[in-house]
Design an enzyme around this catalytic site. Structure first.
Site, short mmCIF file in Angstrom:
data_model
loop_
_atom_site.label_atom_id
_atom_site.label_comp_id
_atom_site.label_asym_id
_atom_site.label_seq_id
_atom_site.Cartn_x
_atom_site.Cartn_y
_atom_site.Cartn_z
N GLU A 34 0.93 -1.29 -0.02
CA GLU A 34 0.08 -0.18 -0.07
C GLU A 34 0.56 1.49 0.11
OE1 GLU A 34 -3.81 -2.53 2.33
OE2 GLU A 34 -2.17 -1.03 3.71
N ASP A 94 -12.19 -7.12 -1.95
CA ASP A 94 -12.83 -8.46 -1.75
C ASP A 94 -14.67 -7.50 -0.94
OD1 ASP A 94 -11.01 -8.03 0.55
OD2 ASP A 94 -13.31 -8.84 1.07
N1 ADE Z 1 -8.80 -5.79 4.07
C1 ADE Z 1 -9.21 -5.98 2.64
N2 ADE Z 1 -10.12 -7.03 2.76
C2 ADE Z 1 -10.55 -6.79 3.76
C3 ADE Z 1 -12.15 -7.83 4.45
N3 ADE Z 1 -12.27 -8.77 4.27
N4 ADE Z 1 -11.95 -7.65 5.91
C4 ADE Z 1 -11.09 -6.78 6.64
N5 ADE Z 1 -9.76 -6.02 5.97
C5 ADE Z 1 -10.45 -6.26 4.99
#
Ligand code: ADE
Length: 247
Positions: free
Chosen positions: A26, A213
């Site tokens: 990042e 996600d």
């Molecule tokens: N960072 C990226 N995806 C995430 C998720 N599903 N839960 C917590 N932090 C995250």
């Protein structure tokens, strides 16, 4: 401006932007773009100080989770005397309007894993604070959106609520709870701590998260596939927006 924040200024009344990412992915691109003048290690974190796209800045990888994030903000405030805080990175989507690759800019952030409801506090409220959402700086929000539309014109960007906890969210049931209980738009693991630390130090902040996600049963598969591109998009946005942050 953040409704809670009475702005603090550093000793020289200068603009210096603290940029925090949880993972190397990042921040690596931003570090490459920066003219680095010094690197200082504190609490196991390397703080890269220098100039990014015309702005004085400090870039740091804080590590994952809320404790790392909170420590990092305090060091940025005390040691580097930053005037603004930006958190960049990836997140899981909680909102059907936010697809993988889209970008969320915080309007506010809260701790989804704070629960003292037994004493009458709201879910997510840190006892005795009197509120549970830490409000992002309106000017920084607008600058982030403009920068995104400029450098990532094909990417859908929206304002929303970041909910943070020391948990990777990867189940439909937990996701549903974060939506119904907190009206969260994305879930991640640092933003609310950075917002909370910025608030306690009277610093304006914004959180910028690219969706990696859907925070459900597919998250484990999608996250590694999409995290690199997502992190790249939020870094490009941050590089562009720092130009607009003037004293
Ligand atoms: N960072 C990226 N995806 C995430 C998720 N599903 N839960 C917590 N932090 C995250």
């Amino acid at each position: 401006m953040n409704r809670h924040v009475k702005l603090r200024r550093n000793e020289e009344n200068m603009t210096k932007i603290g940029i925090i990412g949880a993972m190397e992915l990042e921040v690596e691109q931003l570090k490459q773009e920066m003219t680095v003048t010094s690197v200082i290690k504190k609490a196991g974190m390397d703080f890269f100080e220098g100039n990014l796209n015309g702005a004085d800045a400090v870039i740091v990888r804080c590590g994952i989770g809320k404790v790392n994030a909170a420590l990092c903000v305090q060091i940025l405030a005390d040691v580097f005397q930053v005037s603004h805080v930006i958190n960049t990175g990836v997140a899981g989507s909680l909102n059907a309007k936010l697809d993988i690759g889209d970008i969320l800019i915080s309007k506010d952030a809260l701790h989804h894993d704070m629960d003292t409801t037994i004493f009458g506090y709201q879910p997510g409220e840190v006892p005795q604070m009197g509120f549970r959402e830490f409000t992002a700086d309106e000017r920084m929000m607008a600058l982030a959106k403009e920068a995104c539309e400029k450098v990532n014109p094909d990417i859908h960007v929206m304002y929303g609520r970041v909910v943070s906890g020391d948990q990777f969210i990867s189940s439909k049931e937990v996701k549903e709870r974060l939506i119904t209980q907190f009206q969260g738009d994305c879930a991640e693991m640092e933003g609310a701590s950075i917002a909370h630390g910025a608030y306690l130090n009277s610093l304006p902040f914004v959180i910028i998260r690219a969706i990696s996600d859907k925070a459900d049963d597919s998250a484990e598969m999608d996250y590694p596939t999409f995290e690199a591109a997502a992190a790249r998009h939020s870094a490009a946005l941050v590089k562009e927006m720092v130009k607009g942050i003037l004293p």
